[in-house]
Design an enzyme around this catalytic site. Structure first.
Site, PDB file in Angstrom:
ATOM      1  CE  LYS A  76     -34.998  19.484 -16.199  1.00 30.11           C
ATOM      2  NZ  LYS A  76     -33.865  20.133 -15.515  1.00 30.11           N
ATOM      3  CB  SER A 151     -32.719  17.521 -12.721  1.00 29.55           C
ATOM      4  OG  SER A 151     -32.665  18.816 -13.298  1.00 29.55           O
ATOM      5  CB  SER A 175     -29.817  20.041 -13.902  1.00 30.10           C
ATOM      6  OG  SER A 175     -30.014  19.442 -12.658  1.00 30.10           O
TER       7      SER A 175
HETATM    8  N1  GLN Z   1     -27.984  18.092  -8.641  1.00 31.40           N
HETATM    9  C1  GLN Z   1     -28.287  19.388  -8.146  1.00 31.40           C
HETATM   10  C2  GLN Z   1     -29.480  19.330  -7.225  1.00 31.40           C
HETATM   11  O1  GLN Z   1     -29.936  18.276  -6.995  1.00 31.40           O
HETATM   12  C3  GLN Z   1     -28.531  20.344  -9.274  1.00 31.40           C
HETATM   13  C4  GLN Z   1     -29.856  20.192  -9.911  1.00 31.40           C
HETATM   14  C5  GLN Z   1     -30.102  21.162 -11.008  1.00 31.40           C
HETATM   15  O2  GLN Z   1     -29.173  21.742 -11.570  1.00 31.40           O
HETATM   16  N2  GLN Z   1     -31.372  21.358 -11.311  1.00 31.40           N
HETATM   17  O3  GLN Z   1     -29.957  20.306  -6.734  1.00 31.40           O
END
Ligand code: GLN
Length: 486
Positions: A76, A151, A175
């Site tokens: 990532k 994400s 995410s």
């Molecule tokens: N969807 C969540 C957010 O927008 C979690 C994102 C994540 O786990 N990095 O913060």
């Protein structure tokens, strides 16, 4: 071969059925074939990948038998990689080349893993659909009109479409698990502190955790064996011996007590997802497990508490992007203030700015007690809920997401996007290990099942997930749109 699991590839490489160079080239061809459509990679490192593959083949010829030696992976783009851009999905870091490797990157490299490139992600890991990336949205390999989740959507799409054998992700509120669910693959968030965060660009430091995104629980165990462990560079990494996570994968589930949270089978859950999880629970009963309802009475507070804590931490973490030291700087600033203002308004996207504003507000004098401190109290209650539940059960199982992947562009209001993580966020607030594995499908889109255990019980999570994958084939399903071979 590219469709194989890491465990299978490891055997094939050891047996000499294929070389790492051949395998790496096959993935590079596949990336060339499909990345235009999926946008899963931000950077592809063709030359260095082939060099690393060559080195892995040489090491193997000399007797190196490391289990991940020569296996191609994607990181990532939140993990710092020396000499290769690390964008975090943002214009702010669009030109940022890190002078060092993240610990996770270093550990995989020491294990002889080949790095194919860096995957697309929501900007600064804020999002649930991968649509906030400065580098454009990622498409779901099962249906390119749908999002891959976020994400870590680039990593999930890359694994699902067999553009790599395995990938890394990070999970602050869901995410790793939510994109794994949407893309029909396995995604594992370890306990907070199990994997070093050093060199992983910080979003919300008390919640962020790195983990494997791959094709099976067995692969997740193989990856975690390499990723996990104390790191003197990360004071929150835990000094606890790393188990061999593959050793207990085949333990019997006879008598395993599975808790099913009643709050996760309520309003908002799609009937197809509910049915798939109920079927999976029946599968576990056949393996000797006992199903019990459990109560997580404060779970409805997890999303609101998270959206105070995570933005508060993010607003502090993101204050370092000021155009002075590294990253984006606006053109021709007239003075220092102009530079800060324009750098940050041009460098950050809309969602990131929204979070910085929420976080700054929540931390400001007068509001700190009303919001931040209160959210921390809720966090404690959520942790206690889990501790109580784990007095009665060994693991907790439910859906990862209330529905399957949604259409690109279909969620325009932030709150409906925030609710995407309704089943996953509490686990981050409590710091627990949890996995999402494929457990069904509806209208051609995969359904994810969420398995949670107590602190540092990653081995148990992986055992319970692996047993399901031994008895079912959901994790073997492949998106038919990606069936064409290069
Ligand atoms: N969807 C969540 C957010 O927008 C979690 C994102 C994540 O786990 N990095 O913060």
């Amino acid at each position: 071969m590219i469709k194989s699991t890491v465990a299978e590839l490891s055997l094939a490489l050891a047996a000499g059925d294929i070389s790492s160079v051949e395998l790496t080239q096959a993935y590079l061809n596949r990336i060339a074939q499909y990345n235009g459509e999926l946008n899963a990679f931000i950077t592809v490192c063709e030359e260095s990948a082939l060099e690393q593959a060559k080195a892995a083949d040489v090491a193997r010829a000399k007797g190196d038998t490391s289990s991940l030696l020569g296996i191609p992976l994607a990181h990532k783009d939140i993990f710092c990689t020396e000499g290769i851009t690390t964008t975090c999905g943002s214009r702010m870091l669009g030109n940022f080349v890190s002078p060092y490797n993240a610990t996770v990157v270093e550990r995989f490299s020491d294990a002889g893993v080949v790095m194919l490139g860096k995957t697309n992600m929501d900007e600064f890991a804020m999002g649930s659909s991968n649509e906030t990336s400065f580098f454009g949205a990622v498409k779901n390999p099962w249906n390119t009109a749908c999002v891959p989740g976020g994400s870590s959507g680039g990593s999930a799409a890359a694994v699902a479409a067999d553009l790599c054998a395995m990938a890394t992700g990070t999970d602050t509120g869901g995410s790793i698990r939510q994109p794994a669910a949407f893309c029909g693959i396995t995604g594992f968030k370890p306990s907070y502190g199990r994997v070093s965060r050093w060199g992983m660009i910080a979003f919300a430091s008390s919640l962020d955790q790195a983990g494997p995104i791959c094709k099976s629980a067995e692969d997740a165990a193989l990856m975690l064996n390499v990723m996990a462990g104390l790191d003197s560079k990360d004071s929150t990494s835990i000094d606890k011996p790393v188990e061999d996570y593959t050793a207990t994968l085949n333990d019997s589930l006879q008598g395993l007590r599975i808790g099913v949270p009643k709050q996760h089978f309520a309003e908002g859950l799609s009937s197809e997802v509910e049915q798939a999880i109920r079927d999976a629970l029946a599968e576990y009963e056949k393996m000797g497990a006992i199903i019990k309802e459990v109560d997580l009475p404060n779970s409805h507070l997890s999303v609101p508490a998270y959206y105070v804590i995570a933005p508060a931490e993010a607003s502090a973490n993101l204050s370092r992007y000021d155009g002075v030291r590294y990253g984006y700087r606006c053109e021709n600033p007239v003075d220092l203030e102009d530079m800060y203002k324009r750098t940050r308004s041009e460098g950050f996207g809309e969602e990131v700015k929204r979070r910085i504003m929420i976080g700054t507000y929540a931390l400001s004098a007068g509001f700190y007690d009303a919001y931040y401190r209160k959210a921390q109290k809720i966090r404690r209650l959520i942790k206690v809920d889990f501790s109580n539940a784990f007095k009665e059960v060994d693991v907790i199982i439910g859906p990862t997401s209330p529905h399957t992947a949604f259409k690109l562009g279909s969620k325009s209001d932030p709150v409906s996007m925030y609710l995407e993580d309704i089943y996953t966020i509490a686990v981050n607030l409590a710091g627990l290990p949890a996995i999402s594995i494929p457990a069904g499908s509806a209208n051609g889109l995969p359904i994810g099942m969420h398995i949670v255990a107590g602190d540092f019980e990653e081995a148990k999570v992986l055992n319970v997930a692996h047993q399901f994958q031994k008895h079912t084939d959901w994790h073997r399903n492949k998106p038919s749109a990606m069936a064409k071979e290069a």
